[in-house]
Design an enzyme around this catalytic site. Structure first.
Site, mmCIF file in Angstrom:
data_model
loop_
_atom_site.group_PDB
_atom_site.id
_atom_site.type_symbol
_atom_site.label_atom_id
_atom_site.label_comp_id
_atom_site.label_asym_id
_atom_site.label_seq_id
_atom_site.Cartn_x
_atom_site.Cartn_y
_atom_site.Cartn_z
ATOM 1 N N ASP A 1 0.819 -1.213 0.000
ATOM 2 C CA ASP A 1 0.000 0.000 0.000
ATOM 3 C C ASP A 1 0.853 1.264 0.000
ATOM 4 O OD1 ASP A 1 -2.919 1.135 0.821
ATOM 5 O OD2 ASP A 1 -1.362 2.236 1.909
ATOM 6 N N TYR B 1 3.029 9.762 -0.243
ATOM 7 C CA TYR B 1 4.152 9.196 0.513
ATOM 8 C C TYR B 1 5.502 9.512 -0.141
ATOM 9 C CZ TYR B 1 0.347 6.365 2.533
ATOM 10 O OH TYR B 1 -0.828 5.952 3.119
ATOM 11 N N HIS C 1 -7.603 9.491 -1.977
ATOM 12 C CA HIS C 1 -6.962 9.462 -0.648
ATOM 13 C C HIS C 1 -7.852 10.065 0.452
ATOM 14 C CE1 HIS C 1 -2.677 9.280 1.202
ATOM 15 N NE2 HIS C 1 -3.586 9.028 2.118
#
Ligand SMILES: NC(=O)c1ccc[n+]([C@@H]2O[C@H](COP(=O)([O-])OP(=O)(O)OC[C@H]3O[C@@H](n4cnc5c(N)ncnc54)[C@H](OP(=O)(O)O)[C@@H]3O)[C@@H](O)[C@H]2O)c1
Length: 280
Positions: A48, A53, A111
């Site tokens: 994931d 990120y 998200h």
């Protein structure tokens, strides 16, 4: 059953491992390679990541350098708030795929819900699925109200809702709603980022089974029927988090863990992100 052969069937017919591996804050190529290699060896198949990120390129490079076949893994990424909107979402996913060195992801998530481009982004997701850029489409941090609102215009509903979920935030009404609507709930921060590990109730249950408190929490997620994606960069913990298939919590133990709920978030409140149009 083991982590490697434990799959859930999504509403679109695709299969997804129930337990996966979180990659938030796994930074640096060597750390990434070591974490993914250890996780893969221990049987994790779901990985994931997210645009936010900043490690999609390191994830893609790791799979290539480690020679892990694409068809053996299930990869999730997420579209960041700044990339929402019809054209921007599609362009950003093409960029993510380039970084991941892949032709498709298995699961693409919005998200966070944001008001600015709520429906346009979902329209882009439906079209990206048709184009084959992703096998499945889902959302993250959507509460019941966001899912109900989405349903007013969606042609296809999300098959996964990835939300903050751990013993201090059990989200039972949302789990029930998702179940009733064939949406798999996936727990992010399943260990509460470590915040729950010291709870006495968990220590007692762990001692009774000869397991760690982390293993007890993950087993609780498993028995709740949700998907969960713990993160660790330590070899022994990565192995430990996968080693939860040889014991069972009683219904009394499950209830004791359910009772730890304190409505306590480690992350943002989704409705505020929706209104601010960004994480705050
Ligand atoms: N959709 C979203 O908005 C969202 C938000 C947050 C996270 N996520 C996803 O969910 C994944 C997991 O969440 P998370 O990383 O926030 O938190 P988490 O998995 O609940 O906890 C990770 C923390 O617990 C430690 N840990 C892991 N296994 C342990 C064990 N067996 N014993 C003791 N400590 C242990 C880790 O340390 P070490 O690494 O040092 O071992 C790390 O500090 C993320 O990586 C990301 O993929 C999604």
């Amino acid at each position: 059953m083991s982590i490697k052969d434990n799959y859930l069937t999504l509403a679109d017919g695709n299969q997804m491992p129930q337990e996966g591996f979180g990659l938030y804050k796994v930074d640096g190529q060597q750390t990434m390679n070591d974490a993914i290699q250890n996780a893969y060896n221990d049987g994790y198949r779901l990985f994931d990541t997210a645009q936010l990120y900043g490690n999609e390129d390191a994830v893609g490079t790791a799979f290539k350098q480690l020679d892990i076949p694409r068809d053996q893994i299930f990869v999730t990424t997420k579209v960041a708030e700044e990339n929402q909107g019809y054209d921007k979402a599609i362009a950003s996913v093409k960029e993510s795929l380039k970084k991941l060195q892949m032709d498709y992801v298995d699961l693409l998530l919005v998200h966070w819900p944001i008001e600015r481009s709520f429906f346009e982004t979902w329209q882009a997701f439906e079209d990206m699925k048709k184009e084959g850029l992703t096998k499945s489409i889902g959302v993250s941090n959507f509460e019941m109200i966001h899912l109900q609102y989405l349903a007013t215009q969606a042609n296809e509903m999300p098959v996964v809702d990835q939300v903050e979920l751990h013993p201090l935030l059990t989200q039972k009404p949302l789990l029930k709603f998702n179940q009733e609507h064939h949406i798999i709930t996936q727990a992010w921060s399943p260990l509460g980022r470590g915040a729950v590990l010291g709870e006495d109730v968990l220590k007692e249950i762990a001692a009774a089974h000869g397991k760690s408190t982390a293993q007890v929490i993950l087993r609780w997620h498993l028995q709740c029927g949700v998907s969960f994606i713990p993160k660790s960069v330590h070899e022994a913990r990565i192995a430990q988090n996968a080693d939860i298939y040889d014991f069972k919590l009683s219904s009394a133990e499950m209830e004791k863990i359910n009772a730890l709920n304190k409505y306590q978030r480690t992350g943002d409140e989704p409705e505020l992100v929706y209104e601010y149009n960004q994480q705050y």
